[in-house]
Design an enzyme around this catalytic site. Sequence first.
Site, short mmCIF file in Angstrom:
data_model
loop_
_atom_site.label_atom_id
_atom_site.label_comp_id
_atom_site.label_asym_id
_atom_site.label_seq_id
_atom_site.Cartn_x
_atom_site.Cartn_y
_atom_site.Cartn_z
N ARG A 115 -5.23 19.41 10.05
CA ARG A 115 -5.53 20.49 10.99
C ARG A 115 -5.91 19.96 12.37
O ARG A 115 -5.69 20.63 13.38
CB ARG A 115 -6.66 21.36 10.42
CG ARG A 115 -6.87 22.69 11.17
CD ARG A 115 -7.83 23.58 10.40
NE ARG A 115 -7.98 24.90 11.01
CZ ARG A 115 -9.07 25.36 11.60
NH1 ARG A 115 -10.15 24.57 11.67
NH2 ARG A 115 -9.12 26.57 12.11
N ILE A 141 -6.45 29.61 16.37
CA ILE A 141 -6.00 29.12 15.08
C ILE A 141 -6.92 29.76 14.04
O ILE A 141 -8.14 29.73 14.18
CB ILE A 141 -6.03 27.58 15.02
CG1 ILE A 141 -5.60 27.07 13.63
CG2 ILE A 141 -7.39 27.02 15.38
CD1 ILE A 141 -5.49 25.54 13.56
N SER A 142 -6.33 30.37 13.02
CA SER A 142 -7.13 31.12 12.04
C SER A 142 -8.05 30.21 11.23
O SER A 142 -7.79 29.01 11.08
CB SER A 142 -6.21 31.89 11.09
OG SER A 142 -5.47 32.86 11.78
N LYS A 143 -9.10 30.80 10.70
CA LYS A 143 -9.99 30.07 9.79
C LYS A 143 -9.19 29.58 8.58
O LYS A 143 -8.36 30.32 8.05
CB LYS A 143 -11.12 30.98 9.32
CG LYS A 143 -12.06 31.45 10.40
CD LYS A 143 -13.00 32.53 9.89
CE LYS A 143 -13.87 32.05 8.73
NZ LYS A 143 -14.87 33.08 8.34
#
Length: 306
Positions: A115, A141-143
Amino acid sequence: MSTTPPRNKFPLPLDAVVERKPAPARTAGLPAVGTPRPAAPTPAPAKPAKPRLPRTAAPAPAPVPASAVEQRASAATAGGGGMASARARAALAARLRAAGIRDERVLSAIATVPRHLFVEPGLASQAYEDAALPIGHQQTISKPSVVARMIELLREGLAADAPLERVLEIGTGCGYQAAVLSQVAREVFSIERIRPLHEQAKANLRPLRVPNLRLHYGDGMLGLPQAAPFSAIILAAAGMEVPEALLEQLAIGGRLIAPVAVMPPAGVPGQTVTQQLLLIERRNRHRFHRTALEAVFFVPLKSGTI
């Protein structure tokens, strides 16, 4: 199409591979003596041609092996310290398992995709926290927990070792979720409407060389009809409702997961619009089953390109 230069046939005559020496000078009064040359070998009889087998359709692509992505991630982050370590990814996957994610294939994908390659260098120290992070252009950016949860819902009902088939992602963003999807699906198509983010995602994904992922620049609300139908569709932005074009591109038996807006009850002061996950299953050509799930928070779904 390139062609291969003609090869020499073997065996070659001896004089073709041995350096020729000049004949000795004639001695007065004596005839020149020629050096005997070996006879050319008799060519071997031609082998009968093997019967050609009928062509079969190329097999569908498979998800990229986790080991390949891990090796490429290590090469891309050589010297990157702890953030490049597989331990940071494994620890994140362990926390998600403890939080309720049960699909081992999804957890393996989270533990595989680096990530930190998808966030700004200044945010790398937060890459493996369960937090949404800014990626520019008012997007995030999503969790990781939300990424894992949404993909797990798409895979619900599949055998543990069975991949998703053809998946469409609406909202590529920085490319992280697309990379995770590539680990659990045979084919992934991802659309981004913001040109700089589309280019950023391509740059982020290039070191990982993911062959079963195709990025497209365009209006995600229109879907990708030329590649439809899709066995799964996932939206990374929330609209008032799911666009009709996406429902039409969902295969029968397929699943769509999306955040959608929830309007407050009329006449209740102080209430605001919220969001929740909506799972849509296509039962047949005209019938869709909808299931409302937990509350979430996403950037808004917009039409057009910029």
